[in-house]
Design a protein around this motif. Structure first.
Motif, PDB file in Angstrom:
ATOM      1  N   ARG A   1      38.993  40.021  46.198  1.00 41.74           N
ATOM      2  CA  ARG A   1      39.422  40.570  44.902  1.00 41.74           C
ATOM      3  C   ARG A   1      40.693  41.390  45.061  1.00 41.74           C
ATOM      4  O   ARG A   1      41.592  41.327  44.214  1.00 41.74           O
ATOM      5  CB  ARG A   1      38.302  41.425  44.316  1.00 41.74           C
ATOM      6  N   GLN A   2      40.792  42.176  46.127  1.00 41.03           N
ATOM      7  CA  GLN A   2      42.016  42.918  46.385  1.00 41.03           C
ATOM      8  C   GLN A   2      43.202  41.980  46.583  1.00 41.03           C
ATOM      9  O   GLN A   2      44.305  42.228  46.076  1.00 41.03           O
ATOM     10  CB  GLN A   2      41.835  43.814  47.612  1.00 41.03           C
TER      11      GLN A   2
ATOM     12  N   GLY B   1      46.438  41.771  44.161  1.00 43.00           N
ATOM     13  CA  GLY B   1      47.758  41.968  44.755  1.00 43.00           C
ATOM     14  C   GLY B   1      48.674  40.776  44.545  1.00 43.00           C
ATOM     15  O   GLY B   1      49.876  40.946  44.283  1.00 43.00           O
TER      16      GLY B   1
ATOM     17  N   GLN C   1      45.626  48.469  37.293  1.00 47.00           N
ATOM     18  CA  GLN C   1      44.572  48.511  38.302  1.00 47.00           C
ATOM     19  C   GLN C   1      43.506  49.559  37.992  1.00 47.00           C
ATOM     20  O   GLN C   1      42.402  49.502  38.531  1.00 47.00           O
ATOM     21  CB  GLN C   1      45.181  48.775  39.682  1.00 47.00           C
TER      22      GLN C   1
ATOM     23  N   ALA D   1      39.698  48.658  38.727  1.00 46.17           N
ATOM     24  CA  ALA D   1      38.970  49.370  39.781  1.00 46.17           C
ATOM     25  C   ALA D   1      37.676  49.963  39.252  1.00 46.17           C
ATOM     26  O   ALA D   1      36.665  50.017  39.965  1.00 46.17           O
ATOM     27  CB  ALA D   1      39.863  50.466  40.365  1.00 46.17           C
TER      28      ALA D   1
ATOM     29  N   GLN E   1      35.702  49.618  42.678  1.00 47.90           N
ATOM     30  CA  GLN E   1      36.397  49.227  43.905  1.00 47.90           C
ATOM     31  C   GLN E   1      37.798  49.816  43.890  1.00 47.90           C
ATOM     32  O   GLN E   1      38.534  49.676  42.910  1.00 47.90           O
ATOM     33  CB  GLN E   1      36.473  47.699  44.015  1.00 47.90           C
ATOM     34  N   ASP E   2      38.167  50.481  44.950  1.00 41.11           N
ATOM     35  CA  ASP E   2      39.472  51.128  45.043  1.00 41.11           C
ATOM     36  C   ASP E   2      40.546  50.067  45.292  1.00 41.11           C
ATOM     37  O   ASP E   2      40.565  49.423  46.345  1.00 41.11           O
ATOM     38  CB  ASP E   2      39.464  52.155  46.174  1.00 41.11           C
ATOM     39  N   LEU E   3      41.450  49.882  44.334  1.00 43.85           N
ATOM     40  CA  LEU E   3      42.520  48.889  44.429  1.00 43.85           C
ATOM     41  C   LEU E   3      43.890  49.525  44.580  1.00 43.85           C
ATOM     42  O   LEU E   3      44.898  48.807  44.530  1.00 43.85           O
ATOM     43  CB  LEU E   3      42.515  47.989  43.186  1.00 43.85           C
TER      44      LEU E   3
ATOM     45  N   ALA F   1      46.070  48.234  47.700  1.00 36.00           N
ATOM     46  CA  ALA F   1      46.428  46.823  47.574  1.00 36.00           C
ATOM     47  C   ALA F   1      47.520  46.626  46.531  1.00 36.00           C
ATOM     48  O   ALA F   1      48.485  45.876  46.749  1.00 36.00           O
ATOM     49  CB  ALA F   1      45.187  46.003  47.211  1.00 36.00           C
TER      50      ALA F   1
END
Length: 236
Positions: free
Chosen positions: A14-15, A19, A88, A92, A97-99, A102
């Motif tokens: 996913r990252q 990206g 993002q 996120a 989830q920490d994006l 990325a």
């Protein structure tokens, strides 16, 4: 356990997908900015010296084309840095989830590629003008095509992008509202924490401050405990 493993394995994908989308968007924007630069940047007039050389003097039109380039790419860095962080943020939070890293790396690389593409597209669209300058006879008056002698201007877009992105992230850190990062659990009340510590340590101190019970007053009857081993107990 299987679902947890699948979630952990899908996180890097996913990252990478997010990206790649950010990188592609900035590259496409760079190509469009090259077209805009070619359309609106002014050209300087000069005298052909032969072999493609032109004497333009020191008029403002000589530096206007490069000025348009640095202003346009700097504004692009400001806009894309803001847009990338804002995009993002909900992504996120949706899956916790920490994006940030990325998107930052992909945006920086996309800004570098976008600045290069803006330069090359604008110069390529003026290919006919450059060919006419190269074929002009010495002493003829010609119009110069777009060029970028100060290649240091290529860093304007990625620099402003990182600056804007970092500023927004700093605001999120100060507000304790980081996207994709779960908030810390609330601290227990002070009284509950002290009671828990006393219970775990085996503290049996009474709540009245630990004072011993007061002796009975004079003349008051004293309760005598019944002995089960006495006559009454054996008579049962």
């Amino acid at each position: 356990m299987t679902e947890q493993n699948r979630a952990d394995g899908a996180a890097p994908l996913r990252q990478l997908a997010v990206g790649a989308c950010v990188f592609g968007a900035l590259v496409l924007l760079g190509a469009l900015l090259g077209l805009v630069w070619w359309q609106f940047a002014p050209r300087a007039e000069g005298t052909a010296l032969g072999d493609g050389q032109v004497f333009t003097g020191t008029t403002e039109d000589v530096f206007a084309g490069e000025g348009y380039f640095v202003v346009m790419t700097a504004l692009a860095g400001l806009a894309t840095g803001y847009a990338a962080y804002m995009v993002q943020f909900p992504l996120a939070r949706r899956r916790l989830q920490d994006l940030r890293l990325a998107v930052l790396v992909a945006g920086f690389l996309g800004a570098v590629a976008g600045a290069l593409l803006t330069w090359r597209v604008g110069v390529a669209l003026d290919g006919g003008v450059h060919a006419a300058v190269g074929a002009a006879e010495s002493g003829a008056t010609v119009v110069t095509g777009l060029h970028l002698d100060a290649t240091a201007f290529l860093v304007a877009w990625p620099f402003v992008f990182v600056l804007q992105y970092g500023l927004l992230d700093a605001v999120s850190i100060v507000r304790r509202d980081l996207p994709g990062v779960p908030p810390p659990p609330p601290a227990p009340p002070e009284g509950a924490a002290e009671g828990a510590v006393g219970q775990e340590g085996g503290d049996r101190t009474p709540r009245d401050g630990g004072l011993p019970p007061a002796p009975p007053a004079r003349g008051a009857p004293v309760a005598v405990e019944h002995d089960p081993s006495g006559p009454e107990g054996t008579g049962r």
